[in-house]
Design an enzyme around this catalytic site. Structure first.
Site, short mmCIF file in Angstrom:
data_model
loop_
_atom_site.label_atom_id
_atom_site.label_comp_id
_atom_site.label_asym_id
_atom_site.label_seq_id
_atom_site.Cartn_x
_atom_site.Cartn_y
_atom_site.Cartn_z
N LYS A 1 0.88 -1.18 0.00
CA LYS A 1 0.00 0.00 0.00
C LYS A 1 0.92 1.23 0.00
O LYS A 1 1.76 1.38 0.88
CB LYS A 1 -0.87 -0.02 1.27
N THR B 1 0.34 12.25 -1.56
CA THR B 1 -0.74 12.90 -2.28
C THR B 1 -1.04 14.25 -1.66
O THR B 1 -1.32 15.22 -2.36
CB THR B 1 -2.00 12.02 -2.26
N ALA B 2 -0.99 14.33 -0.32
CA ALA B 2 -1.27 15.61 0.35
C ALA B 2 -0.33 16.70 -0.16
O ALA B 2 -0.76 17.83 -0.42
CB ALA B 2 -1.11 15.44 1.87
N HIS C 1 -5.63 13.68 8.13
CA HIS C 1 -6.31 12.77 9.05
C HIS C 1 -6.96 13.49 10.23
O HIS C 1 -7.70 14.44 10.06
CB HIS C 1 -5.36 11.67 9.52
#
EC number: 4.1.99.29
Length: 286
Positions: A61, A113-114, A157
């Site tokens: 992942k 990605t952030a 998050h």
């Protein structure tokens, strides 16, 4: 006569976060018929990104942002990952409506990605661009902004719900900006598998991933012990919310919108010089 040698377990690395343990619970515990046994390594995504770049596991992942660096060796599986809506990173400042032109911004990673979403937002909304980028551990970012060590911070998050405790202001919701400008979901985490496993094996792995997702949906309680054992003292209700946000239709199948989101993010990022350009067939499976 010597006993037949069992096949080596498939090496897989994913995070201990509830969405990943929920997705892979059935497979990891032998409840997906015909799927290979798994040798699981738990690691946060910044670690698995590095593992992918070094070719250290069969299946991982990773952040979608790392794909341009690893797709020669790994294939993107069309399932098992995380895309979502209403779950993007935030840019926080001490003063409401601050101008970030030439300012210092703290980020948790430059291979996420952030970070790509932040740079794309800044290209659209900060004339002249931001100033110095400082990488620091996630938990240090909000205190650093509060204490004036940096001018702004990029957070993800649970910080979406706690930044007010630090007296900070939300300058931008980057997921909201992405969704408004593209209409697409936010690409967060991808499942990739080593291309050298071969087309047939890759197809089998995608099928096993989908079967594991569906098993978790069919019997959510079966995954609960695995999820909570690795959720780092997370409240069970919060773990359920986490799963509900990040495990959705895109987890079962990226589909047209999912692929469009991934290609859109990486194409825009390449145009800004943030990542290498993707080849026309780079995302094709298998």
């Amino acid at each position: 006569m010597s006993p037949e040698k069992l096949p080596e377990p498939l090496r897989i690395a994913y995070s201990p976060c509830p969405n990943d343990t929920f997705v892979f619970d059935a497979w990891a515990h032998g409840r997906v018929p015909g799927a290979p046994a798994l040798d699981v390594t738990f690691a946060d995504i910044d670690i698995t990104n590095g593992m992918a770049e070094r070719g250290e596991s069969d299946v991982l992942k990773v952040s979608y942002a790392v794909l341009p660096y690893v797709l020669d060796e790994y294939a993107l599986l069309p399932c098992g990952g995380a895309l979502g809506r209403g779950c993007g990173p935030l840019v926080l400042t001490r003063e409401a409506g601050a101008d970030l032109a030439g300012r210092t911004v703290a980020v948790p990673s430059e291979t996420s990605t952030a970070y790509l979403l932040f740079r794309l937002w800044a290209a659209d909304t900060v004339p002249g661009g931001v100033g110095e980028i400082v990488v620091m551990p996630f938990h240090e970012i909000m205190p650093a902004v509060r204490d004036g060590k940096v001018d702004a911070g990029l957070v993800i998050h649970e910080a979406r719900f706690t930044y007010q405790n630090y007296g900070l202001h939300k300058l931008a919701d980057l997921g909201e900006h992405w969704e408004l400008t593209t209409g697409l979901p936010i690409p967060l985490g991808a499942i990739i598998a080593r291309r050298s496993l071969g087309q047939e094996r890759l197809t089998e792995l995608a099928a096993a991933t989908r079967a594991s997702v569906r098993a978790a949906w069919d019997d959510p309680e079966a995954s609960r012990p695995y999820v909570l054992a690795h959720a780092q003292e997370m409240d069970p209700a919060v773990a359920d919310q986490h799963i509900g946000l990040y495990v959705n239709e895109f987890t079962a199948d990226l589909g047209e919108d999912g692929y469009a989101a991934v290609r859109g993010l990486l194409t825009r990022a390449a145009a800004e010089g943030l990542v290498p350009p993707l080849g026309p067939d780079a995302l094709r499976f298998p």
